[in-house]
Design a protein around this motif. Sequence first.
Motif, PDB file in Angstrom:
ATOM      1  N   ASN A 240      53.089  10.942 -52.179  1.00 11.41           N
ATOM      2  CA  ASN A 240      54.084  11.150 -53.249  1.00 11.41           C
ATOM      3  C   ASN A 240      53.461  11.840 -54.452  1.00 11.41           C
ATOM      4  N   LEU A 241      52.911  13.004 -54.193  1.00  8.72           N
ATOM      5  CA  LEU A 241      52.157  13.751 -55.198  1.00  8.72           C
ATOM      6  C   LEU A 241      53.016  14.843 -55.816  1.00  8.72           C
ATOM      7  N   THR A 242      52.931  14.970 -57.145  1.00  9.77           N
ATOM      8  CA  THR A 242      53.593  16.051 -57.869  1.00  9.77           C
ATOM      9  C   THR A 242      52.538  16.973 -58.467  1.00  9.77           C
ATOM     10  N   PHE A 243      52.694  18.273 -58.217  1.00  4.32           N
ATOM     11  CA  PHE A 243      51.843  19.294 -58.821  1.00  4.32           C
ATOM     12  C   PHE A 243      52.576  19.889 -60.022  1.00  4.32           C
TER      13      PHE A 243
ATOM     14  N   GLU B  88      56.657   5.095 -59.017  1.00  4.41           N
ATOM     15  CA  GLU B  88      57.879   4.552 -58.427  1.00  4.41           C
ATOM     16  C   GLU B  88      58.673   5.680 -57.790  1.00  4.41           C
ATOM     17  N   ARG B  89      59.280   5.390 -56.637  1.00  4.04           N
ATOM     18  CA  ARG B  89      60.135   6.378 -55.967  1.00  4.04           C
ATOM     19  C   ARG B  89      61.468   5.722 -55.610  1.00  4.04           C
ATOM     20  N   THR B  90      62.557   6.344 -56.052  1.00  9.61           N
ATOM     21  CA  THR B  90      63.899   5.853 -55.736  1.00  9.61           C
ATOM     22  C   THR B  90      64.807   7.042 -55.492  1.00  9.61           C
ATOM     23  N   ALA B  91      65.298   7.172 -54.274  1.00 14.21           N
ATOM     24  CA  ALA B  91      66.315   8.176 -53.920  1.00 14.21           C
ATOM     25  C   ALA B  91      65.930   9.581 -54.380  1.00 14.21           C
ATOM     26  N   GLY B  92      64.707   9.985 -54.093  1.00 13.45           N
ATOM     27  CA  GLY B  92      64.280  11.334 -54.428  1.00 13.45           C
ATOM     28  C   GLY B  92      63.770  11.513 -55.837  1.00 13.45           C
ATOM     29  N   LEU B  93      63.863  10.471 -56.676  1.00 14.58           N
ATOM     30  CA  LEU B  93      63.346  10.533 -58.040  1.00 14.58           C
ATOM     31  C   LEU B  93      61.972   9.874 -58.078  1.00 14.58           C
ATOM     32  N   MET B  94      60.972  10.635 -58.501  1.00 16.68           N
ATOM     33  CA  MET B  94      59.614  10.124 -58.651  1.00 16.68           C
ATOM     34  C   MET B  94      59.332   9.893 -60.126  1.00 16.68           C
ATOM     35  N   ARG B  95      58.792   8.707 -60.430  1.00 18.68           N
ATOM     36  CA  ARG B  95      58.396   8.387 -61.798  1.00 18.68           C
ATOM     37  C   ARG B  95      56.911   8.023 -61.804  1.00 18.68           C
ATOM     38  N   TYR B  96      56.194   8.592 -62.773  1.00 17.54           N
ATOM     39  CA  TYR B  96      54.768   8.319 -62.936  1.00 17.54           C
ATOM     40  C   TYR B  96      54.509   7.941 -64.400  1.00 17.54           C
ATOM     41  N   ARG B  97      53.620   6.964 -64.587  1.00 17.62           N
ATOM     42  CA  ARG B  97      53.266   6.525 -65.933  1.00 17.62           C
ATOM     43  C   ARG B  97      51.789   6.157 -65.947  1.00 17.62           C
ATOM     44  N   SER B  98      51.086   6.567 -67.000  1.00 18.38           N
ATOM     45  CA  SER B  98      49.686   6.174 -67.145  1.00 18.38           C
ATOM     46  C   SER B  98      49.333   6.077 -68.623  1.00 18.38           C
TER      47      SER B  98
ATOM     48  N   ALA C 188      44.931   9.156 -73.915  1.00 18.94           N
ATOM     49  CA  ALA C 188      45.602  10.059 -72.984  1.00 18.94           C
ATOM     50  C   ALA C 188      46.645   9.277 -72.205  1.00 18.94           C
ATOM     51  N   PHE C 189      47.820   9.890 -72.031  1.00 26.48           N
ATOM     52  CA  PHE C 189      48.890   9.200 -71.324  1.00 26.48           C
ATOM     53  C   PHE C 189      49.748  10.219 -70.590  1.00 26.48           C
ATOM     54  N   THR C 190      50.568   9.726 -69.648  1.00 30.44           N
ATOM     55  CA  THR C 190      51.589  10.533 -68.980  1.00 30.44           C
ATOM     56  C   THR C 190      52.877   9.737 -68.882  1.00 30.44           C
ATOM     57  N   ARG C 191      53.986  10.446 -68.982  1.00 28.86           N
ATOM     58  CA  ARG C 191      55.322   9.938 -68.682  1.00 28.86           C
ATOM     59  C   ARG C 191      56.022  11.071 -67.942  1.00 28.86           C
ATOM     60  N   ILE C 192      56.071  10.978 -66.629  1.00 33.08           N
ATOM     61  CA  ILE C 192      56.549  12.082 -65.803  1.00 33.08           C
ATOM     62  C   ILE C 192      57.622  11.569 -64.854  1.00 33.08           C
ATOM     63  N   ALA C 193      58.692  12.344 -64.700  1.00 32.35           N
ATOM     64  CA  ALA C 193      59.726  12.049 -63.703  1.00 32.35           C
ATOM     65  C   ALA C 193      60.213  13.374 -63.134  1.00 32.35           C
ATOM     66  N   ILE C 194      60.327  13.436 -61.807  1.00 31.05           N
ATOM     67  CA  ILE C 194      60.806  14.655 -61.155  1.00 31.05           C
ATOM     68  C   ILE C 194      61.777  14.285 -60.025  1.00 31.05           C
ATOM     69  N   HIS C 195      62.692  15.200 -59.749  1.00 29.47           N
ATOM     70  CA  HIS C 195      63.519  15.132 -58.548  1.00 29.47           C
ATOM     71  C   HIS C 195      62.907  16.065 -57.517  1.00 29.47           C
ATOM     72  N   SER C 196      62.617  15.566 -56.334  1.00 28.23           N
ATOM     73  CA  SER C 196      62.148  16.440 -55.264  1.00 28.23           C
ATOM     74  C   SER C 196      63.337  17.159 -54.640  1.00 28.23           C
ATOM     75  N   GLY C 197      63.113  18.434 -54.270  1.00 26.38           N
ATOM     76  CA  GLY C 197      64.189  19.252 -53.739  1.00 26.38           C
ATOM     77  C   GLY C 197      63.980  19.609 -52.281  1.00 26.38           C
ATOM     78  N   ASP C 198      64.221  20.877 -51.964  1.00 25.74           N
ATOM     79  CA  ASP C 198      64.155  21.346 -50.586  1.00 25.74           C
ATOM     80  C   ASP C 198      62.738  21.756 -50.213  1.00 25.74           C
ATOM     81  N   PRO C 199      62.408  21.693 -48.919  1.00 20.89           N
ATOM     82  CA  PRO C 199      61.097  22.181 -48.488  1.00 20.89           C
ATOM     83  C   PRO C 199      60.961  23.671 -48.748  1.00 20.89           C
ATOM     84  N   ILE C 200      59.732  24.098 -49.047  1.00 21.83           N
ATOM     85  CA  ILE C 200      59.465  25.510 -49.298  1.00 21.83           C
ATOM     86  C   ILE C 200      58.339  25.987 -48.389  1.00 21.83           C
ATOM     87  N   VAL C 201      58.321  27.279 -48.133  1.00 22.35           N
ATOM     88  CA  VAL C 201      57.213  27.912 -47.415  1.00 22.35           C
ATOM     89  C   VAL C 201      56.214  28.394 -48.457  1.00 22.35           C
TER      90      VAL C 201
END
Length: 252
Positions: free
Chosen positions: A34-37, A140-150, A159-172
Amino acid sequence: MDVMSTTPQLSFNAGTDLAAPSIPFPIMHQRWCNLTFLHWRFPQSVVASLVPAPLEVETFDGSAWVGVTPFHLRGLRPPFVPELPWLSCFPETNCRTYVRGPDGQSGVWFFSLDAARLAAVVGARLGFGLPYFWSRMRVERTAGLMRYRSDRRWSRTAAFTRIAIHSGDPIVPGELELFLTARYRLYSFIAGRLTYTSVEHAPWPLYSAHIVRLEQTLVKAAGLPQPQHAPIAHFSPGVAVRVGFPTLGFAK
């Protein structure tokens, strides 16, 4: 941000610069899940001022790139040792850029790595010479929503992070995606000597990602200007990884 630089450009060629190694005798097994770049453009000269010689910063499309990558590490264990339920599984986030070593091989230079297990932080600092920090973290992962906190503990550099992303379609993956993600070597210094460590894994399965929330100070804590523009974002469900022994010395 001005992305042009008068510094000589060490450019990247996806067809020749990256090749996944084979590691028959790994020192460590793990899974990066469950990695976000998140990646921003920077002038090469700005990033190069923070990367030690003899490493050289690589560019793509005329820019250096700095990434923040939060994920969940699972299955951390040496060979022939079972996973431990608590110690083998924890969140991690790194701040990094992309470089070439004295033998011409592409790899990653880490400005910082935050992890939620103190034992992992100490082991990675001593064994691999990596700039790990102990942090309070959550993934945390719920229904395609990823949340990260540090939140970094016990450091003079907050240093801190507050990140949330929606994962979409696969890409080439294209050349840019390969430049940003297909990295199989990390560089560090152990006892003052430049070393590299190889990692083996399958190509990242990549998905588009939509940023819902992004607050972070890891880039600023690394000594870089705080980004003023939105990053390029990608998501991956993850890969299984084999980590090799640190190697001292380079054959040109």
